[in-house]
Design a protein around this motif. Structure first.
Motif, PDB file in Angstrom:
ATOM      1  N   GLN A  32      -6.513  -5.301  -7.899  1.00 27.33           N
ATOM      2  CA  GLN A  32      -7.632  -4.419  -7.548  1.00 27.33           C
ATOM      3  C   GLN A  32      -8.487  -4.113  -8.770  1.00 27.33           C
ATOM      4  O   GLN A  32      -9.702  -4.083  -8.692  1.00 27.33           O
ATOM      5  CB  GLN A  32      -7.117  -3.103  -6.965  1.00 27.33           C
ATOM      6  CG  GLN A  32      -6.742  -3.200  -5.503  1.00 27.33           C
ATOM      7  CD  GLN A  32      -6.440  -1.830  -4.906  1.00 27.33           C
ATOM      8  OE1 GLN A  32      -7.115  -0.862  -5.189  1.00 27.33           O
ATOM      9  NE2 GLN A  32      -5.428  -1.771  -4.080  1.00 27.33           N
ATOM     10  N   LEU A  43      -1.811   6.080   1.279  1.00 23.33           N
ATOM     11  CA  LEU A  43      -1.966   5.715  -0.135  1.00 23.33           C
ATOM     12  C   LEU A  43      -2.783   4.448  -0.312  1.00 23.33           C
ATOM     13  O   LEU A  43      -3.647   4.357  -1.178  1.00 23.33           O
ATOM     14  CB  LEU A  43      -0.601   5.479  -0.778  1.00 23.33           C
ATOM     15  CG  LEU A  43       0.225   6.722  -1.118  1.00 23.33           C
ATOM     16  CD1 LEU A  43       1.413   6.308  -1.945  1.00 23.33           C
ATOM     17  CD2 LEU A  43      -0.631   7.736  -1.866  1.00 23.33           C
ATOM     18  N   GLY A  44      -2.500   3.460   0.520  1.00 23.72           N
ATOM     19  CA  GLY A  44      -3.163   2.164   0.396  1.00 23.72           C
ATOM     20  C   GLY A  44      -4.663   2.253   0.594  1.00 23.72           C
ATOM     21  O   GLY A  44      -5.404   1.350   0.204  1.00 23.72           O
ATOM     22  N   ARG A  45      -5.127   3.329   1.203  1.00 18.15           N
ATOM     23  CA  ARG A  45      -6.558   3.518   1.434  1.00 18.15           C
ATOM     24  C   ARG A  45      -7.268   4.109   0.218  1.00 18.15           C
ATOM     25  O   ARG A  45      -8.488   4.240   0.216  1.00 18.15           O
ATOM     26  CB  ARG A  45      -6.784   4.431   2.644  1.00 18.15           C
ATOM     27  CG  ARG A  45      -6.386   3.770   3.968  1.00 18.15           C
ATOM     28  CD  ARG A  45      -6.316   4.773   5.108  1.00 18.15           C
ATOM     29  NE  ARG A  45      -7.538   5.508   5.294  1.00 18.15           N
ATOM     30  CZ  ARG A  45      -8.498   5.191   6.176  1.00 18.15           C
ATOM     31  NH1 ARG A  45      -8.375   4.127   6.929  1.00 18.15           N
ATOM     32  NH2 ARG A  45      -9.567   5.932   6.276  1.00 18.15           N
ATOM     33  N   ILE A  46      -6.493   4.478  -0.800  1.00 20.95           N
ATOM     34  CA  ILE A  46      -7.096   5.000  -2.019  1.00 20.95           C
ATOM     35  C   ILE A  46      -7.047   3.903  -3.078  1.00 20.95           C
ATOM     36  O   ILE A  46      -5.975   3.431  -3.432  1.00 20.95           O
ATOM     37  CB  ILE A  46      -6.328   6.246  -2.520  1.00 20.95           C
ATOM     38  CG1 ILE A  46      -6.204   7.282  -1.385  1.00 20.95           C
ATOM     39  CG2 ILE A  46      -7.009   6.841  -3.741  1.00 20.95           C
ATOM     40  CD1 ILE A  46      -5.320   8.468  -1.725  1.00 20.95           C
ATOM     41  N   PRO A  47      -8.212   3.465  -3.558  1.00 16.52           N
ATOM     42  CA  PRO A  47      -8.211   2.377  -4.534  1.00 16.52           C
ATOM     43  C   PRO A  47      -7.344   2.735  -5.730  1.00 16.52           C
ATOM     44  O   PRO A  47      -7.251   3.903  -6.125  1.00 16.52           O
ATOM     45  CB  PRO A  47      -9.674   2.260  -4.941  1.00 16.52           C
ATOM     46  CG  PRO A  47     -10.454   2.888  -3.845  1.00 16.52           C
ATOM     47  CD  PRO A  47      -9.572   3.943  -3.265  1.00 16.52           C
ATOM     48  N   GLY A  51       0.808  -1.211   0.000  1.00 11.54           N
ATOM     49  CA  GLY A  51       0.000   0.000   0.000  1.00 11.54           C
ATOM     50  C   GLY A  51       0.842   1.262   0.000  1.00 11.54           C
ATOM     51  O   GLY A  51       0.355   2.339  -0.339  1.00 11.54           O
ATOM     52  N   GLY A  74      -4.885  -1.774   0.564  1.00  8.57           N
ATOM     53  CA  GLY A  74      -3.456  -1.678   0.281  1.00  8.57           C
ATOM     54  C   GLY A  74      -2.789  -3.034   0.192  1.00  8.57           C
ATOM     55  O   GLY A  74      -1.694  -3.157  -0.359  1.00  8.57           O
TER      56      GLY A  74
END
Lengths: 337, 337, 337
Positions: free
Chosen positions: B220, C212-216, A213, B213
């Motif tokens: 994805q 960042l990892g929380r944004i697809p 991530g 993440g």
């Protein structure tokens, strides 16, 4: 207590040995660590370890068993026992052993484990018995997966076929890939008080998957990284209180069902490895039928253990407390194998 | 203390009830838990809960109010009070209630909340009053969002338009999506000592967004996952010490401004939900005007509470300490509604 | 102890000052905080700080040195000392200073730091001396990088060339980008007992990279976010016990090698900043030769410090314990500069 002085708490020098032996010492037991030569220096650093027995490799465990018996050692098994000695060696042990060895067969066989969970009414991910049925993302696990190895992920049937080519496991389970967050619940069931406690909660820290991530999506694509799930640490967590009732009840059903499936059932520490979905539903990925490494976060107690005990109780210490209580009540045989 | 013995600390069995009642017990109060039937088994497990009052649903709370008054109960509200009873039921309560009910109107209305924060000189994300103004990524929140529901994210004006079609909320706020890391600051303001403390800090553990993440970018895309922000747990954090001065000062300005906006202002626990940008600037996303679930991580104290107190002080216990102090000084009316 | 009463523990009001001064107080020292005017309000909040000396900017430190010497202050340096005063000012200090100043030159020069690590047999990422050699993802670091600034990432040679155009640093190191999870090990070496302890472990909480990892992935692409690595907090961790032996041994080799390279070697707290790969190999990214902010998580002790001490020992307190022990044994000169 005269009874207590007789016994020593012993374990293999690995996994959660520090916590187990620290907890034992705090409860007044003498402690004993069986360590390979490369680990002697580690375990020699800590004063709460009274004696270290050196062995060449973990598989040499049977060679020192007589000595352990002479020392009146009670072995506390952890993750390294099955990983390094195998189930058979665990079952063959003649030294006093905390926990029910009959559980080992049910835990190690992924199909029997599913049967146990399903009979307990605990939610598990959908299973695909035939690859042709795959209609969603799946995770494929070898039967004897340990410590994060032996997994792969496939988005669909086509990807599954491609990845199977490089997968060495002969026996494996194809499971729905549940999208949600992982959360590991550390239980302790006392056969003396017949009560179940949730002692702590964690999530694993896995390499490299927990760093993915941090790599922006556009960079990931150039790198072509395959995710791996090797556990190298743990991160503390608490669970939303409205889900705690269900967490307790799942644990109790697992214990109750185990009593039907295996003589004596499960006792001592165990862990349900869950995924929680956006619908706030648990999905149980696996059960570990002993102390898990995530409890290492809580050597001086956890936000949950403090709800039961005024002392700083780790899972390691909780085991020692159970043994002490069993000695006091003359029920030691009930909790040892 | 004779005065103290008279009162009991009570709360609804949910959210942070364990911490609140444990803290109350540690400070010498009798404790009372109001629980729905599915939660009786959970709250019965803990010895620090002296009495459990069963109700069918949380909305039946008014039915047992007479009993609570007879018990001399002081209600400690938490997140479930507004979520399950609504603001009006909270305001109508006649049982002793810790905290200022006048705050409820300011907190529940997102526009008034912004006004409060802006008047306090606390940085908030840019707001878009008209969809046509959207010139950057936005997050859209329904006015009454609770526990992570009622949000959506849109990269730009076009995406906003598409997603609005499936959004059920009639009243909503369009805010700039601030790119940075979330961090929740748990404050406690004492109207007795007139001092503000930072007791602990956490980040939420949200499903499914906190597992995204872990899925490689290339995977994805095939999965087409929509991020959701349902809070199912919490993770402990500390804040860079150089940002701590500002964290205290923001809290103090929020308290000072509340005294101007609402009679009596805010007191007791509250939480600023922040995003910290790469420029090390806070952006305040929301204020919660009561104990938040992130404090559940710190039942035995936190790296911050230990700076003020030699005891193991959770936010729940801090509330009980305040009530005890108010009783001692004859100022109980000052902190109850 | 008469000897102890004479000395005061002092530090700059920033970074880990709260922990350092709390620990000093717990060990019986008088405490002194040197703070800029914007921080006076922060440090005034805590009773364990006996005296605050105000300075206009941190660079005014030399102006109050006489006063500190008159107060018999022992300065405990932390990250802000080098960041705000520079190496030369640190070396020129005449006030009592905990730790070996000779280490500063080895730490601040990235090439000398690598030499130290390599001589200690500690694994470091591959270095590229010439941009033309770049054959894998790299991270480029300015020589004097502090607190997360002065980094950039490049997937390959071409991306490196593009990004160099906006990079201001003249001296920089091109290192292989190691794919794995970060983990920071907090050591303490006692020159009195000649023992090395691991006191705690953390990972940094960095903005914006940890969001960042929380944004697809599909949303990231539209946003065109550049990752930044600004540390704004810390998250607690424990390390897999089977990697702990190696963690200790790496630390011991770093200490032993330092004794050869610089007169007296390193003592007191230091931190190895590691990446752990899927092969469970450490890669050492950097050494910090003093207390790091990650220890702020453990003001009341950590899952590791509890293995050595029955008290709640933070790194800050451990420093005070060392000074106390040195006073007792008449060895104070040995640990001060």
């Amino acid at each position: 207590m005269a009874g207590q002085i007789v016994y020593k708490i012993a374990t293999l020098g690995s996994h959660s040995a520090l916590q187990i032996l620290k907890g034992a010492k705090d409860e007044g037991f003498k402690t004993l660590c069986i360590a390979t030569s490369d680990r002697i220096s580690l375990y020699s650093r800590f004063k709460f370890i009274d004696k270290i027995l050196e062995i060449e490799t973990f598989s040499d465990f049977p060679k020192i068993q007589k000595k352990l018996i002479a020392e009146k050692a009670i072995i506390i098994p952890h993750g390294s026992f099955v990983a390094y000695l195998g189930i058979d060696e665990n079952k063959k042990m003649t030294v006093l052993y905390f926990g029910n060895k009959k559980v080992l067969d049910w835990e190690s066989d992924r199909l029997k484990q599913r049967e146990w969970m399903e009979k307990a009414g605990v939610p598990v991910p959908k299973k695909f018995t035939d690859a042709s049925q795959i209609d969603r993302p799946v995770i494929v696990k070898s039967y004897g997966a340990a410590g994060g190895h032996g997994y792969f992920f496939a988005k669909n049937k086509r990807e599954f076929a491609i990845r199977m080519k490089n997968f060495k496991a002969k026996k494996y389970l194809i499971q729905e890939y549940v999208i949600g967050v992982p959360l590991y619940i550390h239980y302790f069931y006392s056969p003396i008080s017949r009560k179940l406690e949730i002692l702590s909660i964690d999530k694993r820290y896995e390499t490299n998957v927990d760093s993915l991530g941090r790599i922006p999506s556009q960079n990931q694509q150039g790198l072509g990284i395959e995710p791996s799930f090797v556990v190298v640490g743990n991160i503390p967590l608490t669970l939303r209180e409205s889900l705690l009732a269900e967490a307790f009840e799942m644990g109790e059903r697992v214990v109750a069902t185990s009593k039907k499936l295996m003589d004596g059932g499960i006792w001592g520490p165990f862990c349900l490895e869950t995924i929680i979905t956006p619908e706030q539903k648990f999905s149980i990925i696996e059960i570990s039928c002993r102390i898990v490494a995530g409890t290492n976060l809580y050597v001086s107690g956890s936000p949950y253990s403090v709800l039961y005990y005024d002392r700083e109780v780790s899972t390691g210490r909780r085991i020692a407390m159970e043994i002490k209580e069993a000695i006091k009540k003359g029920k030691l045989k009930k909790i040892l194998n």
